[in-house]
Design a protein around this motif. Sequence first.
Motif, PDB file in Angstrom:
ATOM      1  N   TYR A   1       0.832  -1.214   0.000  1.00  8.88           N
ATOM      2  CA  TYR A   1       0.000   0.000   0.000  1.00  8.88           C
ATOM      3  C   TYR A   1       0.861   1.257   0.000  1.00  8.88           C
ATOM      4  O   TYR A   1       0.639   2.192  -0.778  1.00  8.88           O
ATOM      5  N   LYS A   2       1.867   1.287   0.855  1.00 13.05           N
ATOM      6  CA  LYS A   2       2.733   2.466   0.949  1.00 13.05           C
ATOM      7  C   LYS A   2       3.503   2.690  -0.350  1.00 13.05           C
ATOM      8  O   LYS A   2       3.778   3.840  -0.721  1.00 13.05           O
TER       9      LYS A   2
ATOM     10  N   LEU B   1       1.064   4.360  -2.606  1.00 13.69           N
ATOM     11  CA  LEU B   1       0.816   5.722  -2.114  1.00 13.69           C
ATOM     12  C   LEU B   1       1.957   6.645  -2.528  1.00 13.69           C
ATOM     13  O   LEU B   1       1.733   7.791  -2.959  1.00 13.69           O
TER      14      LEU B   1
ATOM     15  N   SER C   1       1.598   7.542  -6.170  1.00 18.99           N
ATOM     16  CA  SER C   1       0.545   8.520  -6.428  1.00 18.99           C
ATOM     17  C   SER C   1       0.979   9.920  -6.005  1.00 18.99           C
ATOM     18  O   SER C   1       0.687  10.907  -6.690  1.00 18.99           O
ATOM     19  N   GLN C   2       1.685  10.006  -4.894  1.00 20.68           N
ATOM     20  CA  GLN C   2       2.139  11.308  -4.409  1.00 20.68           C
ATOM     21  C   GLN C   2       3.205  11.895  -5.325  1.00 20.68           C
ATOM     22  O   GLN C   2       3.247  13.107  -5.553  1.00 20.68           O
TER      23      GLN C   2
ATOM     24  N   LEU D   1      -5.095   8.225  -4.877  1.00 26.75           N
ATOM     25  CA  LEU D   1      -5.059   6.762  -4.784  1.00 26.75           C
ATOM     26  C   LEU D   1      -6.341   6.223  -4.162  1.00 26.75           C
ATOM     27  O   LEU D   1      -6.793   6.697  -3.126  1.00 26.75           O
TER      28      LEU D   1
ATOM     29  N   ASN E   1      -6.205   7.815  -0.686  1.00 27.55           N
ATOM     30  CA  ASN E   1      -4.949   8.566  -0.514  1.00 27.55           C
ATOM     31  C   ASN E   1      -4.236   8.072   0.732  1.00 27.55           C
ATOM     32  O   ASN E   1      -4.047   6.869   0.903  1.00 27.55           O
ATOM     33  N   ASP E   2      -3.853   8.940   1.642  1.00 26.60           N
ATOM     34  CA  ASP E   2      -3.127   8.519   2.847  1.00 26.60           C
ATOM     35  C   ASP E   2      -4.046   8.288   4.037  1.00 26.60           C
ATOM     36  O   ASP E   2      -3.580   8.061   5.162  1.00 26.60           O
TER      37      ASP E   2
END
Length: 398
Positions: A45-46, A49, A52-53, A59, A110-111
């Motif tokens: 997942y990270k 993320l 996407s960032q 995300l 997102n986060d």
Amino acid sequence: MKKKFIFLFAIVFYSSSFLTNNIFAEIKVPGSGGINYWNDFEKFYKKQLKKSQKKNQKLIFYGSTSGGGWATGFKIVKDINDQVHEQAYKQCMKRAKKYTQNECFLFAINDKIVWTNIDEPIASVKMNLEIDENDKKPGRFFKDQPDVTDEPQVHFIYILNKDSEDNEWDINGKMEKELLAANEKVFEMTKGKQKFRYDMREDGKLDISFVRFNKQYKGNYGMNYPDAYLTQKGFNDPNKLYFAWADVKHRDGGQGSVHHGYIFLQSKYITNANKRMMMTLHEILHVNGFAWPCTKGNSNGHTSSSTVIGGPVGDDSYRLGVLYDHGDDTCPDFKDSAFLEPKSNNPFNPVELKCAMAAEVGRGKAPNENYDWRNRYSHKKLQKIKAKRTWCTYNVGN
């Protein structure tokens, strides 16, 4: 009134069809409860993320979890809408069909993680373990038979997919004959000193269990689901290693990691008895933990030299080489495996060792909670290990 009753029945039926904490699942429904293989799941997942960032985009991330593994579906997009949610959800469900046989739920936007109670204990997923009446044949056993010794043993299993043809390897004598011959190869490789302690029945025959999966694989599956299925079938004793001959086609010749291993009898890499024996010994060394990170020449669990786990062994070399009696007390030595007989003066159980490593990163408990593996094996390459891919099948499903 009748319409209301039908609607209520439909909801109850739909919710009972999935093993999950949520009543039902569709797009935008957050998940809840512990996630199997959490460290790997979170890492993936990270990673998405971060992507996407870096792209300055958004995300959507869905996930599925069960005793057999985990699956995800995600989309990195400029704008989030229902269509994007649906695409990520469908992607997750496609993967879940293969890896978890469970429903997908929204994990994060997102986060912001919307999945709740991740730290809850992970409940075991109960699979369909019923025995097909057509598989019941004279001389066949569906469970581990009474042991003739309390010493650590290697237990063998004959496995089929849900609709695979039964070639009766477990009861026609062929599997037993070749496995006994493979053990003689171990005896030769150790220069007449040791061989595996096989699980034998009271009548003197090799104890081979029969298992049929409750799904039909297409030849490219990993070990997550098979390990979980066998564990819930009761093949989860930390004092045993489990090795299966799977009578199916597969892209690999075999697979193995601590506690469970497999060869695939219809693989293009296994063409005769010698290949079956070689691949069995190759994978059963992996089930014993080899090659460990500290093993000389280790490369992703194999060795750079032409040993049994040289992988893949092109010349079918029946050699243990650096795995056996290597003289380095800081690193596991195959001669000290508790599953060999006679046992060495300082044996170790690879299940105990691997699960103790995993327990340090929150991936289950060790069979022996007092086992000080860091003091037993002080090699710097072992001390750094985090056991990221380890899960302890001995206590899953209890």
